[in-house]
Motif scaffolding. Structure first.
Motif, PDB file in Angstrom:
ATOM      1  N   LEU A   1      10.921 102.035  31.449  1.00  0.00           N
ATOM      2  CA  LEU A   1      11.412 100.588  30.512  1.00  0.00           C
ATOM      3  C   LEU A   1      10.935  99.313  30.302  1.00  0.00           C
ATOM      4  CD1 LEU A   1      14.947 100.084  32.443  1.00  0.00           C
ATOM      5  CD2 LEU A   1      14.517 101.062  30.320  1.00  0.00           C
ATOM      6  N   ALA A   2       9.365  99.732  31.430  1.00  0.00           N
ATOM      7  CA  ALA A   2       8.607  98.722  31.107  1.00  0.00           C
ATOM      8  C   ALA A   2       7.656  98.919  30.069  1.00  0.00           C
ATOM      9  CB  ALA A   2       7.542  98.805  32.268  1.00  0.00           C
ATOM     10  N   LEU A   3       7.080 100.291  29.670  1.00  0.00           N
ATOM     11  CA  LEU A   3       6.494 100.738  27.839  1.00  0.00           C
ATOM     12  C   LEU A   3       7.854 100.868  27.202  1.00  0.00           C
ATOM     13  CD1 LEU A   3       5.123 103.756  30.163  1.00  0.00           C
ATOM     14  CD2 LEU A   3       3.962 101.893  28.852  1.00  0.00           C
TER      15      LEU A   3
ATOM     16  N   TRP B   1       6.120  88.814  26.567  1.00  0.00           N
ATOM     17  CA  TRP B   1       6.542  90.045  27.539  1.00  0.00           C
ATOM     18  C   TRP B   1       5.260  89.537  28.613  1.00  0.00           C
ATOM     19  CZ3 TRP B   1      10.305  93.289  28.643  1.00  0.00           C
ATOM     20  CH2 TRP B   1      11.208  93.144  27.624  1.00  0.00           C
ATOM     21  N   ALA B   2       4.376  89.570  28.731  1.00  0.00           N
ATOM     22  CA  ALA B   2       3.489  88.982  29.515  1.00  0.00           C
ATOM     23  C   ALA B   2       4.582  88.593  30.811  1.00  0.00           C
ATOM     24  CB  ALA B   2       1.827  88.779  29.313  1.00  0.00           C
ATOM     25  N   LEU B   3       4.152  86.663  29.713  1.00  0.00           N
ATOM     26  CA  LEU B   3       5.442  85.916  30.496  1.00  0.00           C
ATOM     27  C   LEU B   3       6.399  86.756  30.988  1.00  0.00           C
ATOM     28  CD1 LEU B   3       5.301  82.876  28.062  1.00  0.00           C
ATOM     29  CD2 LEU B   3       3.794  83.359  30.839  1.00  0.00           C
ATOM     30  N   TYR B   4       7.276  87.946  30.835  1.00  0.00           N
ATOM     31  CA  TYR B   4       8.343  88.583  31.318  1.00  0.00           C
ATOM     32  C   TYR B   4       8.367  88.898  32.290  1.00  0.00           C
ATOM     33  CZ  TYR B   4      11.045  87.512  27.130  1.00  0.00           C
ATOM     34  OH  TYR B   4      11.739  87.113  25.877  1.00  0.00           O
ATOM     35  N   PHE B   5       7.342  90.001  32.820  1.00  0.00           N
ATOM     36  CA  PHE B   5       6.511  90.467  33.775  1.00  0.00           C
ATOM     37  C   PHE B   5       5.930  89.448  34.738  1.00  0.00           C
ATOM     38  CE2 PHE B   5       6.780  94.346  31.224  1.00  0.00           C
ATOM     39  CZ  PHE B   5       7.796  95.247  31.327  1.00  0.00           C
ATOM     40  N   LEU B   6       5.726  88.387  35.004  1.00  0.00           N
ATOM     41  CA  LEU B   6       4.818  87.757  35.254  1.00  0.00           C
ATOM     42  C   LEU B   6       5.951  86.847  35.872  1.00  0.00           C
ATOM     43  CD1 LEU B   6       3.269  85.507  36.267  1.00  0.00           C
ATOM     44  CD2 LEU B   6       3.717  83.822  34.576  1.00  0.00           C
ATOM     45  N   CYS B   7       7.419  86.105  35.417  1.00  0.00           N
ATOM     46  CA  CYS B   7       8.740  85.974  36.116  1.00  0.00           C
ATOM     47  C   CYS B   7       9.072  87.173  36.731  1.00  0.00           C
ATOM     48  CB  CYS B   7       9.773  85.885  35.253  1.00  0.00           C
ATOM     49  SG  CYS B   7       9.493  83.569  33.672  1.00  0.00           S
ATOM     50  N   ILE B   8       9.690  88.193  36.749  1.00  0.00           N
ATOM     51  CA  ILE B   8       9.747  89.004  37.211  1.00  0.00           C
ATOM     52  C   ILE B   8       8.899  89.204  38.369  1.00  0.00           C
ATOM     53  CG2 ILE B   8      10.716  91.736  37.337  1.00  0.00           C
ATOM     54  CD1 ILE B   8      11.135  91.607  34.442  1.00  0.00           C
ATOM     55  N   THR B   9       7.748  89.005  38.995  1.00  0.00           N
ATOM     56  CA  THR B   9       7.184  89.875  39.648  1.00  0.00           C
ATOM     57  C   THR B   9       7.206  88.508  40.457  1.00  0.00           C
ATOM     58  OG1 THR B   9       5.391  90.557  38.725  1.00  0.00           O
ATOM     59  CG2 THR B   9       4.186  89.600  40.199  1.00  0.00           C
ATOM     60  N   LEU B  10       7.349  87.244  40.157  1.00  0.00           N
ATOM     61  CA  LEU B  10       7.638  86.227  41.051  1.00  0.00           C
ATOM     62  C   LEU B  10       8.461  86.342  41.566  1.00  0.00           C
ATOM     63  CD1 LEU B  10       5.455  83.190  38.409  1.00  0.00           C
ATOM     64  CD2 LEU B  10       5.046  84.345  41.081  1.00  0.00           C
TER      65      LEU B  10
ATOM     66  N   LEU C   1       1.527  94.698  37.691  1.00  0.00           N
ATOM     67  CA  LEU C   1      -0.058  95.515  36.592  1.00  0.00           C
ATOM     68  C   LEU C   1       0.653  95.438  35.787  1.00  0.00           C
ATOM     69  CD1 LEU C   1      -0.706  98.747  39.085  1.00  0.00           C
ATOM     70  CD2 LEU C   1      -2.450  96.753  38.416  1.00  0.00           C
ATOM     71  N   PHE C   2       1.682  96.150  35.207  1.00  0.00           N
ATOM     72  CA  PHE C   2       2.705  96.031  33.652  1.00  0.00           C
ATOM     73  C   PHE C   2       2.463  94.702  33.167  1.00  0.00           C
ATOM     74  CE2 PHE C   2       4.923  99.495  34.176  1.00  0.00           C
ATOM     75  CZ  PHE C   2       4.640 100.274  32.819  1.00  0.00           C
ATOM     76  N   MET C   3       2.539  93.815  33.954  1.00  0.00           N
ATOM     77  CA  MET C   3       2.000  91.934  33.776  1.00  0.00           C
ATOM     78  C   MET C   3       0.563  91.995  32.866  1.00  0.00           C
ATOM     79  SD  MET C   3       2.115  88.738  36.021  1.00  0.00           S
ATOM     80  CE  MET C   3       0.702  88.817  36.919  1.00  0.00           C
ATOM     81  N   PHE C   4      -0.198  92.363  34.149  1.00  0.00           N
ATOM     82  CA  PHE C   4      -1.834  92.426  32.938  1.00  0.00           C
ATOM     83  C   PHE C   4      -1.723  93.560  31.960  1.00  0.00           C
ATOM     84  CE2 PHE C   4      -5.782  94.797  33.558  1.00  0.00           C
ATOM     85  CZ  PHE C   4      -6.325  93.290  34.053  1.00  0.00           C
TER      86      PHE C   4
ATOM     87  N   GLY D   1       8.634  77.854  31.121  1.00  0.00           N
ATOM     88  CA  GLY D   1       8.671  77.014  32.078  1.00  0.00           C
ATOM     89  C   GLY D   1       9.399  76.257  33.507  1.00  0.00           C
ATOM     90  N   SER D   2      10.550  76.316  32.911  1.00  0.00           N
ATOM     91  CA  SER D   2      10.810  76.491  33.956  1.00  0.00           C
ATOM     92  C   SER D   2      11.658  77.510  35.271  1.00  0.00           C
ATOM     93  CB  SER D   2      12.852  76.099  33.050  1.00  0.00           C
ATOM     94  OG  SER D   2      12.204  74.042  32.557  1.00  0.00           O
ATOM     95  N   ILE D   3      11.847  78.511  34.237  1.00  0.00           N
ATOM     96  CA  ILE D   3      12.099  79.578  35.088  1.00  0.00           C
ATOM     97  C   ILE D   3      11.364  79.708  36.292  1.00  0.00           C
ATOM     98  CG2 ILE D   3      12.332  82.090  35.641  1.00  0.00           C
ATOM     99  CD1 ILE D   3      13.321  81.763  33.108  1.00  0.00           C
ATOM    100  N   ILE D   4       9.322  79.161  35.976  1.00  0.00           N
ATOM    101  CA  ILE D   4       8.028  80.011  36.612  1.00  0.00           C
ATOM    102  C   ILE D   4       8.082  78.887  37.698  1.00  0.00           C
ATOM    103  CG2 ILE D   4       5.539  79.465  36.830  1.00  0.00           C
ATOM    104  CD1 ILE D   4       6.010  81.188  34.067  1.00  0.00           C
TER     105      ILE D   4
END
Length: 203
Positions: A16-18, A47-56, A79-82, A179-182
């Motif tokens: 899904l991440a790909l 998508w980098a921001l999406y994965f940042l939110c999911i990671t957090l 790693l997908f965020m990166f 920003g609010s989510i993070i």
């Protein structure tokens, strides 16, 4: 959840991440994008921001639900965020500057939103490089944890990069949402850490 089930979940999340990357590649190759550079830059950055939110969100979700197996997904999601941040940076370096590093650095210094995005990306590199079990053992648990607290710097810089990028278009809705989510996720993690330290140690 047993290890086999977790393995299946990881495989599904990996595929899904790909999908967003596959859509970017297909859209560029097929000529579906009117402006491929804009599509790749915008898509990979978001998508980098999406994965940042999911990671957090992994740690709060694990603590609220008791699903400890979620921790086994966090490294891959990070790693997908990166990966998407790397695609975002590569699009900037390749299509904008054709790998002309001096011109790229001059652009970084000249435009603040590129500067904060570049700093956030550079800070992501040691996090990705130390994501293996071997590096965790080499650094030691405490030093590894301190290093990965760079995410508390990377997250606000990423939002600031997104905000300044949208400033010229007066399009602040998505930066405010991200920003609010993070901010909520980071505040929850800080509160939990402070709360944990304030609890008396039981023998």
């Amino acid at each position: 959840m047993n290890s086999k089930q977790v393995g299946w979940v990881k495989a599904i999340v990996f595929v899904l991440a790909l999908i967003p990357f596959a859509r970017l590649v297909w859209g560029t190759a097929s000529g579906s994008f009117s402006d491929p550079l804009a599509a790749i830059t915008k898509g990979s950055g978001e998508w980098a921001l999406y994965f940042l939110c999911i990671t957090l969100a992994v740690t709060p979700l694990r603590r609220l639900t008791g699903w400890n197996w979620l921790v086994k997904l966090r490294r891959m999601i990070g790693l997908f965020m990166f990966f998407y941040a790397l695609v975002h940076f590569t699009a900037f370096l390749w299509f904008d500057h054709f790998f002309d590093v001096p011109a790229m650095l001059a652009d970084v210094i000249k435009r603040p939103f590129i500067l904060v995005g570049f700093i956030a990306f550079v800070l992501l590199i040691p996090l990705a490089a130390t994501s293996t079990n071997a590096m965790i053992k080499r650094l030691g648990g405490k030093r590894w944890q301190w290093l990965h607290r760079l995410i508390y710097v990377i997250a606000p810089l990423s939002i600031l990069h997104f905000w300044w990028m949208k400033e010229g278009k007066n399009d602040f809705a998505r930066p405010i949402i991200f920003g609010s989510i993070i901010a909520l996720l980071l505040a929850w993690r800080v509160w939990w850490n402070v709360r944990g330290k304030s609890q008396p140690v039981r023998p």
